[in-house]
Enzyme design. Structure first.
Site, PDB file in Angstrom:
ATOM      1  N   SER A 189       0.801  -1.228   0.000  1.00 46.80           N
ATOM      2  CA  SER A 189       0.000   0.000   0.000  1.00 46.80           C
ATOM      3  C   SER A 189       0.828   1.270   0.000  1.00 46.80           C
ATOM      4  O   SER A 189       0.375   2.298  -0.510  1.00 46.80           O
ATOM      5  CB  SER A 189      -0.957   0.003   1.193  1.00 46.80           C
ATOM      6  N   ASP A 204       4.315  -8.732   6.239  1.00 49.42           N
ATOM      7  CA  ASP A 204       4.805 -10.017   6.712  1.00 49.42           C
ATOM      8  C   ASP A 204       4.975  -9.976   8.229  1.00 49.42           C
ATOM      9  O   ASP A 204       4.589 -10.912   8.939  1.00 49.42           O
ATOM     10  CB  ASP A 204       6.144 -10.348   6.060  1.00 49.42           C
ATOM     11  N   HIS A 241      -0.590   5.121   7.211  1.00 50.15           N
ATOM     12  CA  HIS A 241       0.011   5.227   5.885  1.00 50.15           C
ATOM     13  C   HIS A 241       0.671   6.596   5.712  1.00 50.15           C
ATOM     14  O   HIS A 241       0.457   7.503   6.510  1.00 50.15           O
ATOM     15  CB  HIS A 241      -1.043   4.989   4.805  1.00 50.15           C
TER      16      HIS A 241
END
Length: 479
Positions: free
Chosen positions: A121, A239, A385
């Site tokens: 993203s 991850d 973000h």
């Protein structure tokens, strides 16, 4: 099934900004920027299946926030300042090679003809221009730091917009807005070769690499055999968020995750190495997720969303197990995994291909306010973000890494005296493991360091012409 989005590691860099008086920016807020009015889309889907995930998160948001909290999130300056149109590009030496080089170790910025990005993203620009938390479901690919190319460097500081100054015919950068989890055939032109997908983990990038190879060889506008290509891979945070703290088996699971991550990255790089000639690959490590633990007075909406997107870091039952020190150790192991892979020489078997680790993210920090709180202007409304401000900082950091010799690359950008670097006639190449003539052998100042000083001095001479800009960092931080 939760679709975990990319974890954000912010960079702290400083940039030249001509800040309009209407913005009233000062200090660390005085950064490169934009003036577009792009409208976002509904909050991103966190659960596979689309609408169900959006509704679920919206309900959580509505239960955990109030009008003042929402206003606090919305009233932020997440866009950098805009540069004057008459300000020249700071680098003077823009020459490309003629004829084009056969060796990647003789590659100049102007020799890059095709740009591409793989990742999640952050590379997709999720939330970068969002004004409210309900717009974070939009991917603003045109301002993504590694592969976005909307406008010019004066409006959006990105790697493609920098490279366009060296080669105006650069191809492959993304320019539009897409929706998280809803890529459509009609979005192909907007996406171009920025194939990053929100929520991706390292195994998802294998599919992205196959798709990139196919797109490049099927695109009539490029010659995949002869054109020099730059591909940036930024992956790993999902991850960690998805695997690091599964249950309470932290120590048992982390070793499996390291091996899986290295195996996936080897498969990705093997695909590119086998199928793409004339390619320079940037591999960016995951950064310090612990920076998010420093966000004070976190808005309730952000608290709720954080527990969905990275429970390992934000859920109380995990954070008691995953201390800051252990998290740092875990991240370091991910870095060692890719260092071991790249230094093995596996991708040094051809003169026209290389992989370089660009470590600007390793020790980078989120900029702070005067009260030493995390500055939320550098984050999207989900407090997670990157905002456009942070994308421009990241682009600047990656650009500097491209020119800095291996072994001497910057790993953080806290120091606002670090200048925007430029190639010179004496040192014109992108740094690789085999052109480290940059490192020299004398006691004289390193050429990159000297270049930084020269550039700061050059830009300081223009300071008097721009006093109205209200940018105190101008003379010290030219870009």
């Amino acid at each position: 099934m939760i679709v975990l989005p990319q974890y954000l590691l912010p960079f702290l860099g400083c940039q030249l900004a001509i800040c309009g008086a209407q913005n009233g920016f000062s200090g660390s807020q005085a950064l490169l920027g934009i003036g577009d009015t792009l409208v976002g889309q509904p909050l991103r889907t966190l659960v596979a299946g689309g609408v169900a995930g959006t509704n679920m998160v919206n309900q959580v948001f509505l239960r955990t926030t109030n009008a003042s909290n929402q206003a606090f999130l919305n009233q932020r300056n997440r866009r950098s300042c805009q540069l004057n149109a008459d300000l020249p590009f700071p680098c003077g030496f823009l020459e490309k090679s003629y004829p084009p080089p056969k060796s990647v170790h003789k590659l100049r910025p102007g020799d890059i003809q095709v740009i591409a990005g793989l990742g999640d993203s952050i590379s997709a620009g999720t939330g970068a221009l969002s004004k409210t938390i309900f717009e974070v479901g939009s991917e603003f690919r045109g301002v993504a730091f590694a592969a976005g190319g909307i406008g010019t460097w004066r409006h959006y500081l990105t790697i493609p917009n920098i490279l366009k100054q060296f080669n105006p015919y650069l191809y492959g950068f993304s320019t539009g807005i897409t929706k998280v989890g809803r890529q459509r055939p009609e979005d192909d032109k907007k996406v171009a070769f920025n194939l990053a997908i929100s929520g991706s983990e390292s195994d998802d990038v294998i599919k992205q690499a196959h798709r990139l190879v196919e797109k490049m060889f099927n695109d009539p506008k490029i010659n995949a055999h002869k054109d020099w290509k730059m591909i940036t891979i930024f992956i790993g945070h999902n991850d960690i968020c998805g695997h690091a703290c599964e249950g309470f088996k932290f120590y048992e699971d982390k070793e499996v995750s390291f091996k899986s991550f290295r195996r996936n990255m080897q498969r990705v790089l093997d695909i590119l190495h086998k199928d793409l000639p004339r390619t320079f690959v940037n591999l960016i490590p995951a950064g310090n997720l612990g920076e998010f633990l420093d966000i004070g007075s976190k808005p309730l909406a952000c608290q709720a969303i954080h527990q969905f997107i990275c429970p390992c870091l934000f859920d109380d039952k995990f954070t008691s197990t995953l201390s800051r020190f252990r998290l740092r150790t875990f991240l370091q192991s991910y870095l060692w995994a890719i260092q071991d892979l790249v230094s093995s020489g596996r991708y040094d078997t051809r003169e026209d291909f290389t992989v370089v680790i660009q470590p600007a993210t390793v020790n980078a920090k989120i900029p702070r306010t005067r009260r030493n709180d995390v500055d939320l202007n550098y984050l999207a409304p989900d407090c997670f973000h990157w905002s456009q401000k942070l994308h421009s900082n990241a682009a600047r950091a990656l650009w500097n890494n491209l020119l800095e010799p291996i072994g001497m690359k910057s790993t953080d950008f806290v120091k606002d005296s670090v200048a925007f670097l430029c190639p010179t006639e004496e040192f014109p190449y992108l740094a690789t493991s085999q052109n480290n003539a940059y490192s020299g052998g004398s006691d004289e100042s390193h050429p990159v360091e000297q270049l930084s000083n020269d550039f700061v001095e050059m830009m300081s001479q223009r300071e008097n012409q721009n006093r109205a800009a209200r940018c105190p960092l101008y003379s010290r931080c030219p870009l």
